[in-house]
Each structure stands twice: as C-alpha cells, then as structure tokens.
Design an enzyme around this catalytic site. Structure first.
Site, short mmCIF file in Angstrom:
data_model
loop_
_atom_site.label_atom_id
_atom_site.label_comp_id
_atom_site.label_asym_id
_atom_site.label_seq_id
_atom_site.Cartn_x
_atom_site.Cartn_y
_atom_site.Cartn_z
N THR A 12 -42.66 -59.49 -15.46
CA THR A 12 -41.26 -59.43 -15.33
C THR A 12 -41.93 -57.59 -15.36
O THR A 12 -42.81 -56.75 -15.21
CB THR A 12 -40.44 -58.93 -16.13
OG1 THR A 12 -40.90 -57.68 -16.77
CG2 THR A 12 -39.71 -59.81 -16.99
N GLU A 22 -37.51 -64.47 -15.39
CA GLU A 22 -37.26 -64.73 -16.27
C GLU A 22 -37.09 -66.58 -16.50
O GLU A 22 -36.52 -67.36 -17.89
CB GLU A 22 -36.41 -64.62 -17.96
CG GLU A 22 -36.95 -63.29 -18.21
CD GLU A 22 -36.50 -61.90 -17.51
OE1 GLU A 22 -36.77 -61.92 -16.25
OE2 GLU A 22 -36.86 -61.10 -17.75
N TRP A 29 -15.46 -47.99 -15.55
CA TRP A 29 -16.78 -48.32 -14.81
C TRP A 29 -16.75 -48.25 -13.27
O TRP A 29 -15.18 -48.81 -12.90
CB TRP A 29 -17.68 -49.74 -15.36
CG TRP A 29 -18.12 -50.11 -17.02
CD1 TRP A 29 -17.67 -48.86 -17.18
CD2 TRP A 29 -18.33 -51.06 -17.20
NE1 TRP A 29 -18.23 -49.46 -18.60
CE2 TRP A 29 -18.91 -50.59 -18.62
CE3 TRP A 29 -18.99 -51.63 -17.20
CZ2 TRP A 29 -19.25 -51.44 -19.66
CZ3 TRP A 29 -19.47 -53.24 -17.18
CH2 TRP A 29 -20.08 -52.18 -19.66
P1 AMP Z 1 -36.81 -59.57 -10.99
O1 AMP Z 1 -37.33 -60.16 -12.33
O2 AMP Z 1 -37.91 -58.79 -10.40
O3 AMP Z 1 -36.24 -60.49 -9.57
O4 AMP Z 1 -35.54 -59.05 -11.25
C1 AMP Z 1 -34.31 -58.88 -11.53
C2 AMP Z 1 -33.46 -58.74 -11.38
O5 AMP Z 1 -33.08 -58.16 -9.95
C3 AMP Z 1 -32.23 -59.30 -11.47
O6 AMP Z 1 -31.88 -59.23 -12.97
C4 AMP Z 1 -30.88 -58.51 -11.09
O7 AMP Z 1 -31.02 -57.35 -11.65
C5 AMP Z 1 -31.41 -58.17 -9.75
N1 AMP Z 1 -31.06 -58.77 -8.86
C6 AMP Z 1 -32.12 -60.27 -8.12
N2 AMP Z 1 -31.55 -60.55 -7.67
C7 AMP Z 1 -29.96 -59.90 -6.51
C8 AMP Z 1 -29.51 -59.77 -5.91
N3 AMP Z 1 -28.61 -61.30 -5.22
N4 AMP Z 1 -28.11 -58.48 -6.23
C9 AMP Z 1 -28.33 -57.79 -6.95
N5 AMP Z 1 -29.46 -57.77 -8.46
C10 AMP Z 1 -29.60 -59.39 -7.74
#
Ligand code: AMP
Length: 542
Positions: A185, A330, A444
């Site tokens: 991650t 994940e 919030w």
């Molecule tokens: P990653 O594991 O680096 O792909 O990051 C995942 C995180 O990116 C998620 O838990 C969200 O916080 C954010 N994320 C992914 N897609 C979106 C989306 N379409 N809108 C808002 N946040 C997103």
C-alpha cells in the site's frame, strides 16, 4: 452432497494460454523507454513468457519466491506478470515513484530475490541493491545493445534470458490459493503494508472487472491502462484483457497528455483507465490543441474522487463516458463503480451527475457495510455516515508478514478507513479518509465534496481542503487552490461560488493559492503534507 464438477484450479497462466489459443492474433502494443512503438500478439507474449519462465527456473527461482519489478507499463512487464506467477513465484511490483529508502524497506521486507528493472530506472535500483541481502540478481528489461552499466552484482539482460531459453514449457499446476502477486500500500502513515493476492482471487477479480457494468471488456475492446502495473496490478486490467482477448496498449514511461493522446489516436483505443491527476493533463492537452479521440468510448477513473467538472468535460466536451470507481490495494483493488441505474434514465442531467460523482455500487463479490465509532451498524439511507467495511473473495484477510492488523477484524470484515454514506440504491459516497474528516462544532464536513464543488469554478485547476485548528469550532476548513493558468481567484470569489452549493457552515474560512499540490507515489493528493504545511495557518475567523 457435492456438485459433480471438475476441480480445475484457477491459475493465472491459464489466462495467457487461453488468450494465445483463442485470440492469439490480437495485438499488444507498447511504447518503449526510447519512445519507439513495439507491436506483437498474445501468441508472441505467451511464447516469450514461457521462455522467461524457463529462464527463471534455470536461475533457481522456486515456488513462493518474491520476484520484484521496478517498471512502467510495457509488454515486457506483462510477460513478467505471467512468467513469474505462472511458475508459482510471486510477482512483486515496486513503485518507482517511491523514495529509495522506502523502496529498500519494501524490497527487504518482501525479501525479493530478483528485481526486473526498466533501463531508465536502473539508478533507483542501484541506490538500494547493496542493502538488499536477499537479492541474487537484477535483470534489466532491455536488449544487449542497450544494456546500461551499473554498480550492481549479477546484472542480467532481459532479452538474453529470453534468447537463451526455449518456450518448451507446460505451465505447472498447483493449488489455486497459492500466492501470485504482492503489492504494498502507499502507506501515507506508518510503513507500507503488503497485500498478497492469490491465483484464485486474481482470476475471480478478472471476471468481475471485465463485466459490462464494470470495464465492459471484450475481444473488440482496445484497452489503454494508464494506471500503472505497480498500482494494484493496473486494477487487474492485464488479467481481464487476457481473459477477454482485448487488444492492449501500454504507454511505457510517457504519461503526459500529448504522448497518451498520440497512442489513443494511433491505436484507436476504445477504453482507458487512470487516476484523476493524469486525466487532468490529458483534458488540458485536448483543450489546448482542440483535438479529441473519436474511438474512445469510455474511461474508468478512480484512486481519488473525481470532480463533477471532470466528468462533464469528458462526457459533454469530448464524448467519452465516465465511470467513477472506488477501490483499494487491499481489495485487488475493485470495490464499486458508479453507473446511472436504468431507473434514472429519464432523470435530469444534474441528478445523473449527482450519481456519477458518487463512488458507485458494489461490484458482485464485494459486500459492504458502514459502522459508527463503536462498531454499530448504520442504515443505508444516504444520510448516516461511518466507516466503510468490506468483505469478499478478492479482499485481503491480513497483511503479508504482519502478525496483527487493526483493519482486519476478527468477524471477517476489512475496515477500509474510508468514511461514507450508502444510499437505499446501494450507491456509496465517500466523504473522506477517516483521518481527513474535518470536525467542526461536533459535526463533520466532507473535504471531498468541498473540493469537488470548488473545482467547478472556472479559475480553479485543482483544489484541496484540510481542517485547521479553530478556538471555537475545533476545526474549520481551509481551501487550498491551484489556479487555472493566468487566473488569480480570491477567497471572496470562491465563497460566492460555493454559497448556493454547500451548507453555509461548510464554507471555507480562508483560501490560499499554491503552484501545485503535493502528490503521493500513486497520484493522490497528500493531505498529510498539506497539514504539515498549512496546519498552523492563521484563520481570519479565529
Ligand atoms: P490505494 O490502495 O493506494 O489504491 O488507495 C486506496 C484509497 O484511495 C481508498 O481507501 C480511498 O481513500 C482512495 N480512493 C480510491 N478511489 C477513490 C474514489 N473513487 N474516490 C475517493 N477516494 C478514493
């Protein structure tokens, strides 16, 4: 009573084998380091993957070994995906945008025994190779003529390995639950953590991603994944493309608007996928040059929330349908996709955009629920918001080589760390990462929604909102804006623009202009950096 069905394992090698047999003449096009275009077929990719698999076996690679890549999206990276996993080893994609110290931490944690690296990324591997005791060799993804010199022990040449090995190989069979690939991650807080996928999870995810209401892939599709193969396996596109026989177009290291546009046009791409920051560059290119891509039917955008202005630009100005997707490393990474339901076909444009900016409905295979701070289930009424939890056959059950994980609950659900509402139609709307939520007077405020609306202002190129300490309200929103070229929007301008679009108490107390927003290794705005930079900002209302 058990069903009377053959117990054939779901293995990644079977995807490429199938693509070769059934769609062997479908093309895979790839831009090389030097900008040259390489073109071959699934048949060729399968042949070379088998040669590479034999080469790896000759190097002593065993089932379960971690074999890393530091590479852009290219045909060679695709061959590695299939060759490594195909022999039961684990494809470990490293993100070349990470700082060398982080890259070193991850490669050591995974104990990678070989690293494949693109020529222009060799210096990055050179910087860390000496500190990786488990490393046995580094393979440069090029031919003999272009081999660089580097202070790395056992530096090998990719094309030599291919040339020196035959394609005589029957892919081995093993348990479908065997680990196939590993991706850490982005780790905005604490050390990066490894998501370890299996052959089974990858294949089931590939089926789901190809579905009509997800990526809508078929043999007729021409697919350009701008999303990197080091970011959650390019959202599984290489696997789904092989499953369906889609033509693949890889952009290599060149992700600027002009280079992407050139490939989209030349290869008549129908579907592209990427994160909002990259698409912003493409939209700017189209606007500046007055061009468009007639073949491009649809794009899936995810990784961060997309502003409505981006969906409008794609759909109305350039005729490209947008699907907003949400997921996580994940989760392999697919979670949800936003498409307007048939029932809303006759709704107004504004209502349809309200749906499109949401993160969408869960894809089959992903179950979702929301809970409050005490773990109580919250209703799916579009009002209650709490932490989003998920479970399903392609969601990690724990982290690689980590004994404990707060996010993986004992009851079998994974806590995403995202805060959202879910409406009665099952549309998820993410309001924030839990740690980014702005708490004002016990209520919030959604930074994502404020950013989305602010980016609709013509003088705003990009916007981010963070909470800043306030003596009376705990926190109040600060709007951070990258202005559009040649523009100087003021706080008053934005307040006037936002006034009829968000609740009055959400209006940011102040605004600052910046040249650019800090981006993490996967293209997401780094709120942690912004809080470091502007956390002490003196609000005029304080
Ligand atoms: P990653 O594991 O680096 O792909 O990051 C995942 C995180 O990116 C998620 O838990 C969200 O916080 C954010 N994320 C992914 N897609 C979106 C989306 N379409 N809108 C808002 N946040 C997103």
């Amino acid at each position: 009573m058990r069903g009377l069905i053959m117990d054939r394992p779901l293995l990644i090698s079977s995807l490429l084998e199938h693509a070769d047999r059934v769609s062997g003449d479908r093309e895979i096009v790839s831009r090389s380091d030097e900008g040259r275009i390489h073109r071959y077929t699934y048949h060729d990719a399968h042949t070379r993957s088998r040669q590479l698999a034999n080469a790896l076996t000759a190097l002593g690679v065993q089932i379960g070994d971690r074999i890393a890549t530091v590479a852009w999206n290219t045909h060679r990276h695709l061959e590695i995906y299939f060759a490594v996993s195909g022999i039961g080893a684990i494809t470990h994609t490293l993100n070349p945008r990470l700082h060398p110290s982080q890259l070193g931490y991850i490669a050591n944690h995974a104990e990678d025994s070989y690293i494949f690296v693109d020529t222009n990324l060799v210096p990055l591997v050179e910087a860390v190779a000496g500190d990786l005791p488990a490393l046995k060799g580094v393979i440069v993804m090029t031919d003999k003529a272009n081999m660089p010199t580097a202070k790395i022990d056992n530096l090998l040449c990719y094309e030599d390995l291919i040339d020196n090995n035959s394609d005589d190989l029957v892919w081995p069979e093993f348990d479908e639950n065997t680990a196939s690939s590993l991706c850490y991650t982005s780790g905005t807080s604490g050390n990066p953590k490894g998501a370890l996928y299996s052959h089974r999870s990858t294949i089931i995810h590939a089926y789901a991603a190809a579905l009509p209401d997800v990526m809508n892939l078929s043999e007729r599709s021409v697919v350009l994944p701008v999303v990197p193969m080091f970011h959650a396996n390019a959202w599984g596109i290489p696997y789904s493309a092989a499953m369906t026989g889609s033509k693949l177009v890889f952009p290599g290291a060149h992700l600027d608007g002009a280079s992407i546009h050139e490939l989209l046009v030349a290869e008549e791409v129908t579907f592209a996928a990427g994160v909002p920051t990259v698409w912003l560059a493409l939209l700017n290119h189209w606007r500046e040059t007055g061009t468009r891509v007639p073949s491009l039917e649809m794009t899936v955008i995810g990784g961060s929330a997309i502003p409505q202005s981006m969906i409008e630009a794609f759909q109305e100005d350039f005729g490209v349908a947008v699907r907003h997707a949400w997921g996580m490393t994940e989760m392999s990474p697919l979670g949800s996709v936003s498409i307007v339901k048939p029932r809303l076909d006759s709704a107004s444009n504004e209502e349809k955009y309200r749906v499109q900016i949401k993160q969408g409905r869960p894809v089959y295979g992903v179950e979702v629920r929301i809970v409050d701070d005490d773990g109580n289930l919250l209703p799916h009424d579009g009002e209650a918001f709490g932490e989003l939890q998920v479970r399903g056959p392609w969601i990690t059950s724990s982290y690689f080589r980590l004994d404990t994980s707060e996010a993986h609950g004992a009851d079998g659900w994974f806590a995403t760390g995202d805060v959202c509402t879910i409406d009665p139609d099952s549309y998820i709307e993410i309001t924030d990462r839990a740690k980014d939520v702005i708490k004002s007077g016990g209520e919030w405020i959604s930074s994502i929604e404020l950013e989305n609306v602010a980016m609709g202002h013509p003088d705003v190129l990009q916007a981010a909102v963070i909470g800043v300490a306030h003596p009376k309200w705990d926190e109040r929103p600060l709007l951070i804006v990258v202005p559009a070229p040649g523009k100087q929007p003021t706080h008053d301008d934005l307040t006037a623009f936002l006034t009829d679009k968000v609740a009055k108490w959400w209006l940011p107390d102040d605004m600052v202009l910046v040249d650019e927003l800090p981006l993490g290794a996967t293209g997401k705005v780094l709120k942690t950096k912004l809080r470091e930079q502007f956390g002490d900002h003196k609000l005029p209302t304080a």
